[in-house]
Design an enzyme around this catalytic site. Structure first.
Site, PDB file in Angstrom:
ATOM      1  CE  LYS A 205      -2.263  11.509 -10.754  1.00  0.00           C
ATOM      2  NZ  LYS A 205      -2.195  10.178 -10.146  1.00  0.00           N
TER       3      LYS A 205
ATOM      4  NE  ARG B  58       7.156   5.271  -7.815  1.00  0.00           N
ATOM      5  CZ  ARG B  58       6.386   4.187  -7.761  1.00  0.00           C
ATOM      6  NH1 ARG B  58       6.892   3.006  -8.075  1.00  0.00           N
ATOM      7  NH2 ARG B  58       5.137   4.276  -7.382  1.00  0.00           N
TER       8      ARG B  58
END
Length: 508
Positions: free
Chosen positions: A279, A353
């Site tokens: 990120k 996920r």
């Protein structure tokens, strides 16, 4: 690790001077023609004089406004507090959430006082419960890493609700519930607020054990060896890049007279760098909150156990730290998930996920009546619904009741669709599916991915399931408001408790 102070909640029906306090809070609303004083315990003379002075004092009645005045002899308190409740109609009655927000805002802003009397208008037990819950949520502080108490104010520790509602079992139960729910929300906040130096997979698992003490729950922990042996490829694939290895924690409440069975799965990424798909540095510190879903489901089950609700409730905490290293998963790697499906990892920052998929498969194998997963899953949730509204997707039989429960609890939740055209975008050239797909509508694409792992019930049909994306509302980077403090909010705990209560009520 989680050191919460619990507020004491009680009621008072008569003379305020019989219960001396530091402050008495009364409500002011925004009427069509200006500020209006709401129902209160002041004498008619005092109320009239105060009404005439509201505009001069700059009191508007706007939500979150708190104005302190010298106390009146009749109140038995040194300070009289005028708390804004927002717009009111001609009848000057308030909905439960307005009472909850007003009480929470006042208690939050009165930190430093010990005892506060909340004299807001309460027409029934539900109103008293809303005020009590707001007080419990407003009375919170996270100070455990401060080396000095200088300049810090302790939260209000004693809230007395002034009400004409008769004392009785129903009222006392409402106060107990408000205290337990407030405790669960505040424990969630404190877990989210923990620095990643102190909250990591192993210590999170230990915190779950610690919080569970004294409650009729069973805690089971999978360490990295057991996870590897049993094939939890999603959790291991995300967590192997860190020196602090992943965990799966199962917290089970199984009363003998349970009439329903629910599974809650929570994302517990204790820190998310994005892994190899790293990120940007700006804002990365907020990624300590990427475990909020796991904190929510843990404390929801503990609240359900504390309330003694006749439902089997199991929380699955999918915990890992997503770090870049020589051992980390790479883009294009293929993971074999728990249950055997394979996933091509096209972006290591779509890691939530992956751990959640393992948890959903594990939850499915126990054939619950419903599975609800909670996760800070996508930035797309913030784009679609903003910072305060969670998205809920899944089976209509679960999402509808969840929305109704959120409305009753006073939390913002909005149902979103799961368009079938999104599923082909998750196709992989080398595995059963890829971990990212269509960029537009990314919140829904992530939910479509998770749906692939929901198992079938004993009837052969897919288990009813809902996914709640709390990426925005789980963490408040702005100013405090109402009963919401900065950083961890504890959102969705109240909704899930209300959902279980509604489920039981419907089956009664």
């Amino acid at each position: 690790m989680v050191k919460n102070t619990e507020i004491h909640l009680s009621t008072l029906a008569r003379d305020l001077k019989k219960a001396p306090s530091d402050a008495v809070v009364i409500g002011v609303g925004q009427g069509p023609d200006g500020p209006v004083l709401l129902e209160n315990p002041l004498t008619a003379k005092s109320a009239e004089a105060l009404t005439d002075s509201l505009k001069v004092l700059g009191v508007t009645g706007a939500a979150d406004q708190v104005v302190r005045l010298p106390g009146l002899p009749e109140t038995g308190a040194g300070v009289l507090v005028l708390a804004g409740v927002g717009k009111v109609g001609a009848d000057r009655t308030l909905a439960g959430e307005a009472l909850r927000q007003a009480a929470g805002s006042a208690v939050r802003q009165l930190a430093g006082f010990t005892t506060v009397v909340l004299a807001l208008p309460t027409a029934g037990v539900a109103d008293v419960a809303a005020v009590a819950e707001g007080a419990a949520l407003g009375s919170y502080a996270f100070t455990e890493y401060r080396s000095s108490r200088d300049g810090l104010k302790d939260p209000v520790s004693n809230a007395v609700i002034y009400t004409d509602v008769a004392d009785g079992p129903e009222l006392r139960s409402a106060l107990v519930r408000a205290g337990l729910v407030g405790k669960a929300v505040n424990a969630t906040r404190s877990l989210v607020n923990q620095p990643p130096s102190h909250l990591y997979p192993e210590s999170f698992a230990e915190a779950a054990k610690e919080l569970s003490k004294g409650l009729p729950v069973k805690v089971t922990v999978w360490d990295e060896k057991r996870l590897e042996k049993e094939g939890f490829g999603g959790i291991m694939g995300v967590g192997k890049g860190s020196t602090r290895q992943p965990r799966l924690v199962k917290v089970e409440y199984a009363p003998a007279k349970a009439t329903a069975k629910i599974a809650l799965v929570g994302k517990g990424i204790t820190f998310d760098t994005g892994g190899i798909s790293i990120k940007p540095a700006l804002g990365m510190g907020d990624m300590k909150s990427d475990m909020a879903g796991a904190a929510v489901v843990l404390n929801t089950v503990l609240a359900i156990a504390g309330l003694g609700l006749p439902v089997k409730a199991t929380a699955w905490l999918c915990i890992a730290e997503n770090m870049p290293s020589g051992a980390a998963s790479r883009p294009a790697d293929v993971l074999t998930m728990f249950g055997g499906k394979t996933v091509e990892v096209l972006n290591t920052d779509a890691e939530g996920r992956l751990v959640m998929a393992d948890g959903i498969v594990a939850a499915s194998r126990e054939f619950p009546d419903a599975i609800i997963d909670v996760a800070t899953l996508t930035g797309a949730q913030l784009i679609a619904l903003g910072n305060r509204t969670a998205g809920v997707m899944g089976s209509d039989s679960v999402t509808g009741p969840l929305k109704a429960a959120a409305d009753r609890a006073g939390e913002l939740v909005w149902p979103m669709p799961l368009p079938e055209e999104l599923r082909p975008s998750l196709d992989s050239q080398v595995a059963d599916l890829a971990n990212i797909g269509e960029r537009h509508g990314g919140m829904m694409t992530a939910a479509v991915f998770l749906r692939e792992f929901v198992g079938k019930g004993k009837d052969g049909e897919q288990i009813p399931w809902a996914h709640v994306d709390i990426a925005g509302p789980s963490f408040n980077n702005g100013s405090p408001y109402g009963y919401t403090h900065k950083q961890g909010t504890g959102c969705t705990v109240r909704t899930l408790v209300a959902y279980v209560e509604d489920l039981l009520a419907a089956a009664a």
